[in-house]
Scaffold this motif. Sequence first.
Motif, PDB file in Angstrom:
ATOM      1  N   GLU A  35      28.736  28.588  -7.038  1.00  0.00           N
ATOM      2  CA  GLU A  35      27.160  28.249  -6.848  1.00  0.00           C
ATOM      3  C   GLU A  35      26.616  28.570  -8.311  1.00  0.00           C
ATOM      4  OE1 GLU A  35      23.530  26.891  -5.136  1.00  0.00           O
ATOM      5  OE2 GLU A  35      25.577  26.734  -4.552  1.00  0.00           O
ATOM      6  N   LYS A  36      26.932  29.610  -9.065  1.00  0.00           N
ATOM      7  CA  LYS A  36      26.318  29.855 -10.133  1.00  0.00           C
ATOM      8  C   LYS A  36      27.525  30.723 -11.164  1.00  0.00           C
ATOM      9  CE  LYS A  36      21.786  30.894  -8.666  1.00  0.00           C
ATOM     10  NZ  LYS A  36      20.471  31.890  -8.589  1.00  0.00           N
ATOM     11  N   LEU A  37      27.253  30.362 -12.444  1.00  0.00           N
ATOM     12  CA  LEU A  37      28.394  31.048 -13.195  1.00  0.00           C
ATOM     13  C   LEU A  37      27.680  31.467 -14.714  1.00  0.00           C
ATOM     14  CD1 LEU A  37      31.378  31.801 -13.960  1.00  0.00           C
ATOM     15  CD2 LEU A  37      31.601  29.492 -14.969  1.00  0.00           C
ATOM     16  N   ARG A  38      28.092  32.650 -14.963  1.00  0.00           N
ATOM     17  CA  ARG A  38      27.460  33.180 -16.381  1.00  0.00           C
ATOM     18  C   ARG A  38      28.680  34.049 -17.040  1.00  0.00           C
ATOM     19  NH1 ARG A  38      21.967  35.993 -16.230  1.00  0.00           N
ATOM     20  NH2 ARG A  38      22.007  35.914 -18.605  1.00  0.00           N
ATOM     21  N   ALA A  39      28.896  33.820 -18.486  1.00  0.00           N
ATOM     22  CA  ALA A  39      29.954  34.527 -19.126  1.00  0.00           C
ATOM     23  C   ALA A  39      29.040  35.170 -20.445  1.00  0.00           C
ATOM     24  CB  ALA A  39      30.876  33.282 -19.772  1.00  0.00           C
ATOM     25  N   PHE A  40      29.774  36.384 -20.636  1.00  0.00           N
ATOM     26  CA  PHE A  40      29.079  37.337 -21.698  1.00  0.00           C
ATOM     27  C   PHE A  40      30.160  37.628 -22.663  1.00  0.00           C
ATOM     28  CE2 PHE A  40      26.766  37.704 -17.535  1.00  0.00           C
ATOM     29  CZ  PHE A  40      25.512  37.769 -18.093  1.00  0.00           C
ATOM     30  N   ASP A  41      29.843  37.981 -23.761  1.00  0.00           N
ATOM     31  CA  ASP A  41      30.426  37.912 -25.063  1.00  0.00           C
ATOM     32  C   ASP A  41      30.537  39.921 -25.047  1.00  0.00           C
ATOM     33  OD1 ASP A  41      32.339  38.082 -26.982  1.00  0.00           O
ATOM     34  OD2 ASP A  41      30.689  37.500 -28.504  1.00  0.00           O
ATOM     35  N   LEU A  42      31.091  40.609 -24.127  1.00  0.00           N
ATOM     36  CA  LEU A  42      31.318  41.771 -23.992  1.00  0.00           C
ATOM     37  C   LEU A  42      32.398  42.711 -25.057  1.00  0.00           C
ATOM     38  CD1 LEU A  42      30.594  42.737 -20.203  1.00  0.00           C
ATOM     39  CD2 LEU A  42      29.093  42.067 -22.054  1.00  0.00           C
ATOM     40  N   PHE A  43      33.282  41.671 -25.644  1.00  0.00           N
ATOM     41  CA  PHE A  43      34.446  42.125 -26.522  1.00  0.00           C
ATOM     42  C   PHE A  43      34.390  41.184 -27.731  1.00  0.00           C
ATOM     43  CE2 PHE A  43      35.356  42.451 -21.880  1.00  0.00           C
ATOM     44  CZ  PHE A  43      35.359  43.761 -21.560  1.00  0.00           C
ATOM     45  N   PRO A  44      33.366  41.320 -28.630  1.00  0.00           N
ATOM     46  CA  PRO A  44      33.511  40.559 -29.768  1.00  0.00           C
ATOM     47  C   PRO A  44      34.512  40.808 -30.507  1.00  0.00           C
ATOM     48  CG  PRO A  44      31.134  41.374 -29.377  1.00  0.00           C
ATOM     49  CD  PRO A  44      31.987  42.202 -28.310  1.00  0.00           C
ATOM     50  N   MET A  45      35.003  39.931 -31.354  1.00  0.00           N
ATOM     51  CA  MET A  45      36.085  39.955 -32.343  1.00  0.00           C
ATOM     52  C   MET A  45      37.414  39.936 -31.551  1.00  0.00           C
ATOM     53  SD  MET A  45      34.941  39.933 -35.195  1.00  0.00           S
ATOM     54  CE  MET A  45      33.168  40.142 -35.816  1.00  0.00           C
ATOM     55  N   THR A  46      37.485  39.961 -30.294  1.00  0.00           N
ATOM     56  CA  THR A  46      38.715  39.563 -29.409  1.00  0.00           C
ATOM     57  C   THR A  46      38.772  38.569 -28.508  1.00  0.00           C
ATOM     58  OG1 THR A  46      38.073  40.802 -27.257  1.00  0.00           O
ATOM     59  CG2 THR A  46      38.379  42.414 -29.155  1.00  0.00           C
ATOM     60  N   HIS A  47      39.433  38.082 -27.860  1.00  0.00           N
ATOM     61  CA  HIS A  47      39.557  36.892 -27.109  1.00  0.00           C
ATOM     62  C   HIS A  47      38.958  37.151 -25.768  1.00  0.00           C
ATOM     63  CE1 HIS A  47      43.411  38.519 -25.468  1.00  0.00           C
ATOM     64  NE2 HIS A  47      43.017  37.859 -24.535  1.00  0.00           N
ATOM     65  N   HIS A  48      38.598  38.371 -25.421  1.00  0.00           N
ATOM     66  CA  HIS A  48      38.357  38.761 -24.085  1.00  0.00           C
ATOM     67  C   HIS A  48      36.691  38.309 -23.743  1.00  0.00           C
ATOM     68  CE1 HIS A  48      42.178  41.057 -23.138  1.00  0.00           C
ATOM     69  NE2 HIS A  48      41.953  41.327 -24.360  1.00  0.00           N
ATOM     70  N   VAL A  49      36.764  37.893 -22.563  1.00  0.00           N
ATOM     71  CA  VAL A  49      35.102  37.629 -22.221  1.00  0.00           C
ATOM     72  C   VAL A  49      34.876  37.861 -20.578  1.00  0.00           C
ATOM     73  CG1 VAL A  49      36.104  35.212 -21.338  1.00  0.00           C
ATOM     74  CG2 VAL A  49      33.712  35.539 -21.956  1.00  0.00           C
ATOM     75  N   GLU A  50      33.985  38.052 -20.130  1.00  0.00           N
ATOM     76  CA  GLU A  50      33.475  38.528 -18.981  1.00  0.00           C
ATOM     77  C   GLU A  50      32.689  37.646 -18.432  1.00  0.00           C
ATOM     78  OE1 GLU A  50      33.607  42.374 -16.403  1.00  0.00           O
ATOM     79  OE2 GLU A  50      34.497  42.032 -18.509  1.00  0.00           O
ATOM     80  N   CYS A  51      32.904  37.337 -17.049  1.00  0.00           N
ATOM     81  CA  CYS A  51      32.320  36.073 -16.318  1.00  0.00           C
ATOM     82  C   CYS A  51      31.586  36.860 -14.822  1.00  0.00           C
ATOM     83  CB  CYS A  51      33.227  35.077 -15.862  1.00  0.00           C
ATOM     84  SG  CYS A  51      33.786  34.215 -17.395  1.00  0.00           S
ATOM     85  N   VAL A  52      30.660  36.524 -14.606  1.00  0.00           N
ATOM     86  CA  VAL A  52      30.129  36.685 -13.232  1.00  0.00           C
ATOM     87  C   VAL A  52      29.969  35.206 -12.537  1.00  0.00           C
ATOM     88  CG1 VAL A  52      28.282  37.881 -11.964  1.00  0.00           C
ATOM     89  CG2 VAL A  52      28.931  38.556 -14.185  1.00  0.00           C
ATOM     90  N   ALA A  53      30.691  35.287 -11.346  1.00  0.00           N
ATOM     91  CA  ALA A  53      30.408  34.110 -10.591  1.00  0.00           C
ATOM     92  C   ALA A  53      29.940  34.397  -9.087  1.00  0.00           C
ATOM     93  CB  ALA A  53      31.936  33.356 -10.407  1.00  0.00           C
ATOM     94  N   LEU A  54      29.094  33.305  -8.657  1.00  0.00           N
ATOM     95  CA  LEU A  54      28.417  33.596  -7.307  1.00  0.00           C
ATOM     96  C   LEU A  54      29.198  32.340  -6.311  1.00  0.00           C
ATOM     97  CD1 LEU A  54      26.234  34.420  -5.315  1.00  0.00           C
ATOM     98  CD2 LEU A  54      25.043  32.519  -6.170  1.00  0.00           C
ATOM     99  N   LEU A  55      29.695  32.899  -5.119  1.00  0.00           N
ATOM    100  CA  LEU A  55      30.314  32.084  -4.404  1.00  0.00           C
ATOM    101  C   LEU A  55      29.598  32.349  -3.084  1.00  0.00           C
ATOM    102  CD1 LEU A  55      33.756  33.458  -5.317  1.00  0.00           C
ATOM    103  CD2 LEU A  55      33.281  31.236  -5.484  1.00  0.00           C
ATOM    104  N   VAL A  56      29.476  30.859  -2.552  1.00  0.00           N
ATOM    105  CA  VAL A  56      28.688  31.075  -1.534  1.00  0.00           C
ATOM    106  C   VAL A  56      29.330  30.018  -0.185  1.00  0.00           C
ATOM    107  CG1 VAL A  56      26.176  31.269  -2.376  1.00  0.00           C
ATOM    108  CG2 VAL A  56      27.089  28.924  -2.050  1.00  0.00           C
ATOM    109  N   ARG A  57      29.061  30.249   1.135  1.00  0.00           N
ATOM    110  CA  ARG A  57      29.653  29.443   2.075  1.00  0.00           C
ATOM    111  C   ARG A  57      28.835  28.166   2.086  1.00  0.00           C
ATOM    112  NH1 ARG A  57      29.046  33.004   7.386  1.00  0.00           N
ATOM    113  NH2 ARG A  57      26.962  33.225   6.476  1.00  0.00           N
TER     114      ARG A  57
END
Length: 384
Positions: free
Chosen positions: A362-384
């Motif tokens: 239903e919703k999705l955001r991504a954050f650059d919590l690890f600059p200079m690396t390839h890693h990325v953090e996401c928060v997803a909302l899943l609903v019925r």
Amino acid sequence: MSRQNRQPRERKARGISHVGERHEVVVGPVAHGGHCVARVEVPGAGEDGAAAQRVVFVRHTLPGERVIVEITEGTAGDRFWRGDAVEVLEASAQRVEAPCRFSGPGLCGGCDFQHVKVSHQRALKAGVVKEQLVRLGGLEAENPLVAGLRVEQVSGDKNGLHWRSRTRFAGTIGGGRAMRKHRSRELVEIDECLIEGETVSHTVHGVAFEVAPGGFWQVHPGAPEALVDTVLEFLDPQPGEAVLDLYAGVGLFGRFLAEKVGTEARVVAIEGDETAAKLAKKNMTGLAKIRTAAGLVDHVLRDQFDEPFDLVVLDPPREGAKRKVVERVVDRAPRAVAYVACDPAALARDIALFAEHGYRLEKLRAFDLFPMTHHVECVALLVR
């Protein structure tokens, strides 16, 4: 930098080694893992001695560049090889000189993108997340949540530097500090790490959390508040709703959700580390009807808390929640699940599992919590 001390598994050689060979290539798209895809022609590698192509995952380059790649891993029988761009013949407009003198082929393996403009690092990461959601998550590329995804900057770094609040170094015989080369046990002695930052307090929105020495806490100073705010926004907790906080750590998400659902609501926090589980209970004392459990999440859910929950937070390790945990979550019939993911491939696979049980993204955001690396953090909302 994340988990850089993990060593590659020993692999048996499959024919003649091509390590050390150099090839001129035009670099293709970015791939998950901090490298880009290229292809090289290998004489005699095909059937009847014909030439064949090999995919090479190339570090220290950018899509569209023409480079000389040196093979760092690869034998005749491997499906793909690995390599470093050791000479740039035609550079991308997004290339910059790496700010760290220990970054580059054969040097420190901690950072993947020091040679890339910080804003473009985020664009590359967004592209990787989108590709994983389509290829592994079964989503359409035209889905607005996929097509419109961008990786967001958070406060607490200085143009991608000086953000990492906890850094592990290897020691040298002379007492100096060192980092490991990429996929290697070899050390590179360093006297400065440009992504190393100051130690941060464990305070979020004025709430102090107790964390064990060496215990897990987000390493980017802007991460806890960005993630908490997004989880609360996505779940929109209402008074009286029951909450299940999985892979709860020291109770970061459960603490603020408990505050929202009220003292008469039920909040269950499950965490694999016994010390962290005890601290989660301590950090949430006085809020809601708190219960904590230490143990593997799928085992605890198999044997306990077999009742409905309105809201679930999932913050699994890098490999994701996987099928057993997903099935045990949907068995509790939550109206909404907030999934906090540090690996986009694992997130995509688990989104596909939730879809099998009638839950949609239903919703999705991504954050650059690890600059200079390839890693990325996401928060997803899943609903019925």
